[in-house]
Scaffold this motif. Structure first.
Motif, PDB file in Angstrom:
ATOM      1  N   UNK A   1       0.823  -1.212   0.000  1.00  0.00           N
ATOM      2  CA  UNK A   1       0.000   0.000   0.000  1.00  0.00           C
ATOM      3  C   UNK A   1       0.859   1.264   0.000  1.00  0.00           C
ATOM      4  N   UNK A   2       2.061   1.154   0.522  1.00  0.00           N
ATOM      5  CA  UNK A   2       2.985   2.289   0.560  1.00  0.00           C
ATOM      6  C   UNK A   2       3.987   2.249  -0.594  1.00  0.00           C
ATOM      7  N   UNK A   3       3.759   1.344  -1.545  1.00  0.00           N
ATOM      8  CA  UNK A   3       4.612   1.308  -2.737  1.00  0.00           C
ATOM      9  C   UNK A   3       5.948   0.636  -2.541  1.00  0.00           C
ATOM     10  N   UNK A   4       6.049  -0.282  -1.584  1.00  0.00           N
ATOM     11  CA  UNK A   4       7.319  -0.964  -1.349  1.00  0.00           C
ATOM     12  C   UNK A   4       7.130  -2.468  -1.449  1.00  0.00           C
ATOM     13  N   UNK A   5       7.954  -3.104  -2.270  1.00  0.00           N
ATOM     14  CA  UNK A   5       7.911  -4.559  -2.401  1.00  0.00           C
ATOM     15  C   UNK A   5       8.820  -5.184  -1.340  1.00  0.00           C
ATOM     16  N   UNK A   6       8.306  -6.157  -0.622  1.00  0.00           N
ATOM     17  CA  UNK A   6       9.083  -6.838   0.411  1.00  0.00           C
ATOM     18  C   UNK A   6       8.983  -8.346   0.200  1.00  0.00           C
ATOM     19  N   UNK A   7       9.842  -9.093   0.873  1.00  0.00           N
ATOM     20  CA  UNK A   7       9.808 -10.552   0.808  1.00  0.00           C
ATOM     21  C   UNK A   7       9.186 -11.100   2.088  1.00  0.00           C
ATOM     22  N   UNK A   8       8.174 -11.956   1.947  1.00  0.00           N
ATOM     23  CA  UNK A   8       7.630 -12.677   3.103  1.00  0.00           C
ATOM     24  C   UNK A   8       8.354 -14.007   3.190  1.00  0.00           C
ATOM     25  N   UNK A   9       8.966 -14.266   4.350  1.00  0.00           N
ATOM     26  CA  UNK A   9       9.817 -15.460   4.469  1.00  0.00           C
ATOM     27  C   UNK A   9       9.281 -16.489   5.462  1.00  0.00           C
ATOM     28  N   UNK A  10       8.097 -16.246   6.050  1.00  0.00           N
ATOM     29  CA  UNK A  10       7.606 -17.114   7.104  1.00  0.00           C
ATOM     30  C   UNK A  10       8.146 -16.640   8.445  1.00  0.00           C
ATOM     31  N   UNK A  11       7.874 -17.385   9.497  1.00  0.00           N
ATOM     32  CA  UNK A  11       8.282 -16.935  10.826  1.00  0.00           C
ATOM     33  C   UNK A  11       9.433 -17.768  11.380  1.00  0.00           C
ATOM     34  N   UNK A  12      10.531 -17.119  11.796  1.00  0.00           N
ATOM     35  CA  UNK A  12      11.711 -17.862  12.252  1.00  0.00           C
ATOM     36  C   UNK A  12      11.509 -18.649  13.539  1.00  0.00           C
ATOM     37  N   UNK A  13      10.478 -18.315  14.307  1.00  0.00           N
ATOM     38  CA  UNK A  13      10.220 -19.107  15.515  1.00  0.00           C
ATOM     39  C   UNK A  13       9.905 -20.555  15.163  1.00  0.00           C
ATOM     40  N   UNK A  14       9.285 -20.767  14.013  1.00  0.00           N
ATOM     41  CA  UNK A  14       8.976 -22.126  13.581  1.00  0.00           C
ATOM     42  C   UNK A  14      10.253 -22.930  13.354  1.00  0.00           C
ATOM     43  N   UNK A  15      11.303 -22.244  12.877  1.00  0.00           N
ATOM     44  CA  UNK A  15      12.592 -22.910  12.677  1.00  0.00           C
ATOM     45  C   UNK A  15      13.155 -23.382  14.012  1.00  0.00           C
ATOM     46  N   UNK A  16      13.145 -22.471  14.981  1.00  0.00           N
ATOM     47  CA  UNK A  16      13.735 -22.772  16.283  1.00  0.00           C
ATOM     48  C   UNK A  16      12.994 -23.904  16.982  1.00  0.00           C
ATOM     49  N   UNK A  17      11.663 -23.866  16.897  1.00  0.00           N
ATOM     50  CA  UNK A  17      10.862 -24.894  17.556  1.00  0.00           C
ATOM     51  C   UNK A  17      11.018 -26.241  16.848  1.00  0.00           C
ATOM     52  N   UNK A  18      11.152 -26.197  15.512  1.00  0.00           N
ATOM     53  CA  UNK A  18      11.340 -27.447  14.757  1.00  0.00           C
ATOM     54  C   UNK A  18      12.660 -28.126  15.129  1.00  0.00           C
ATOM     55  N   UNK A  19      13.672 -27.337  15.509  1.00  0.00           N
ATOM     56  CA  UNK A  19      14.980 -27.884  15.868  1.00  0.00           C
ATOM     57  C   UNK A  19      15.037 -28.349  17.326  1.00  0.00           C
ATOM     58  N   UNK A  20      14.042 -27.961  18.102  1.00  0.00           N
ATOM     59  CA  UNK A  20      14.064 -28.252  19.532  1.00  0.00           C
ATOM     60  C   UNK A  20      13.883 -29.740  19.818  1.00  0.00           C
TER      61      UNK A  20
END
Length: 367
Positions: free
Chosen positions: A150-169
């Motif tokens: 909406x503000x004219x900026x393209x960004x990358x959505x990468x998912x949430x890094x907490x899922x990485x940490x919990x998956x490794x636990x």
């Protein structure tokens, strides 16, 4: 390539460490220098300053510590210029990191920002500055992509890094016996990692412990404080103090009382019913109530865009209300409903892989 990272709090240290691990997998010649914490240090490279010397919470606290903040800013800028990294990776911590981004951009250093500042919450015009000083923004909340567009900026959505940490636990099978926790149901207390929030929230959390004789309370302690520091609040109460064991604690917890922040989402991802609490300085809260334009403060409620967990803020964060809300999630319909809502949250969050995706994108953009 040479990577300079800046993380200013415990959650940034966690996500920075995971990103460093992923960058090493993408770039065998990766060299790191950073402002961060113990988890990042464990991944190698050189720790310049620990986040324990940087994190100040609320408008008032920032003003009272301006001299230290300016000193840290100067040290960071000087070190970046001296080291000349191929890329600067900023992790959340916007009050500090947006100033560093502006400086780096002016000095011809490529700027990547991992975990967007919460510009959607207040002063949305900050996006205009972000567009000027950040080359690539990596977002971890799905709704942020549309907001930036909406503000004219393209960004990358990468998912949430907490899922990485919990998956490794990997749960510690001897956790209960090693910490003399017995067979009682555990109520986890997560008062945060900053001195101001611990001192405001932990006494309220502890004030209810005598009301639950059939349960065992345990505090998730931040590694940047000592046992003696926590025991001044715990006193003679039969409350366990656990360092570097937050995920094991959540894995075994029946319920939790949690300081607003990243920990609310971690608690939900472990499917532990919770009560969210928050207290700030009176002036800071008064200013926030004028400026902040969001319905909720916890990430759990924000992501699903409805009330899943109860938020006890400021004057509502008291012994009576914390006690009432905790009883609601220990057993019965309130608990069942919260667990059902957690399933909705998990669907929205998606799969692990945020750190790996971000690392691939960063290395790709640099090439």
């Amino acid at each position: 390539m040479n990577y300079y990272l800046v993380a200013g709090e415990a959650s940034g240290d966690l996500h920075g460490a995971n990103l460093m691990k992923a960058l090493k997998a993408e770039d065998g010649a990766a060299v790191f220098r950073y402002f961060g914490g113990n988890k990042m240090e464990a991944e190698g490279g050189e720790l310049v300053k620990h986040y324990a010397d940087m994190a100040f919470m609320g408008f008032t606290e920032v003003i009272l510590n301006l001299r230290t903040i300016f000193k840290n800013l100067k040290a960071c800028k000087d070190d970046i210029v001296k080291w000349k990294p191929d890329v600067l990776i900023l992790i959340d911590f916007p009050g500090f990191n947006l100033k560093i981004a502006e400086f780096a951009k002016a000095n011809g250093i490529k700027v990547c920002y991992y975990i967007s500042p919460k510009v959607w919450a207040w002063n949305q015009k900050r996006v205009l500055k972000i567009k000027k000083v950040v080359d690539h923004m990596f977002c971890i909340l799905p709704f942020e992509v549309g907001f930036y567009k909406e503000w004219g900026m393209e960004v990358d959505y990468v998912g949430n890094p907490l899922l990485d940490e919990i998956a490794q636990f990997l749960p510690d099978s001897g956790f209960r016996s090693n910490h003399q926790l017995g067979n009682e149901k555990i109520i986890a207390l997560l008062p945060g990692s900053r001195k101001q929030e611990i001192e405001r929230l932990l006494p309220v959390m502890l004030s209810i412990t005598d009301n639950y004789p059939g349960y065992r309370f345990a505090v998730a302690a931040a590694p940047n404080f000592t046992e003696a520091y926590y025991h001044q609040f715990i006193g003679t109460r039969k409350v366990k103090l656990l360092f570097n064991n937050t995920y094991n604690l959540l894995h075994h917890a029946h319920a939790a009382i949690v300081a607003s922040g990243t920990a609310t989402l971690e608690t939900a991802l472990f499917k532990v019913p919770q009560v969210v609490v928050y207290k700030g300085g009176a002036i800071s809260i008064a200013i926030a109530r004028i400026l902040v334009k969001i319905k909720f403060i916890s990430l759990v409620n924000l992501i699903v865009n409805k009330k899943i967990v109860t938020e006890l803020i400021q004057e509502d964060c008291n012994t009576q209300k914390v006690n009432e809300e905790l009883r609601m999630v220990l057993e019965g319909a309130g608990r069942d409903l919260m667990l059902k809502h957690y399933d909705e949250l998990l669907l929205l969050m998606g799969k692990p892989g945020a750190s790996a995706k971000t690392a691939r994108l960063i290395v790709g953009y640099l090439k």
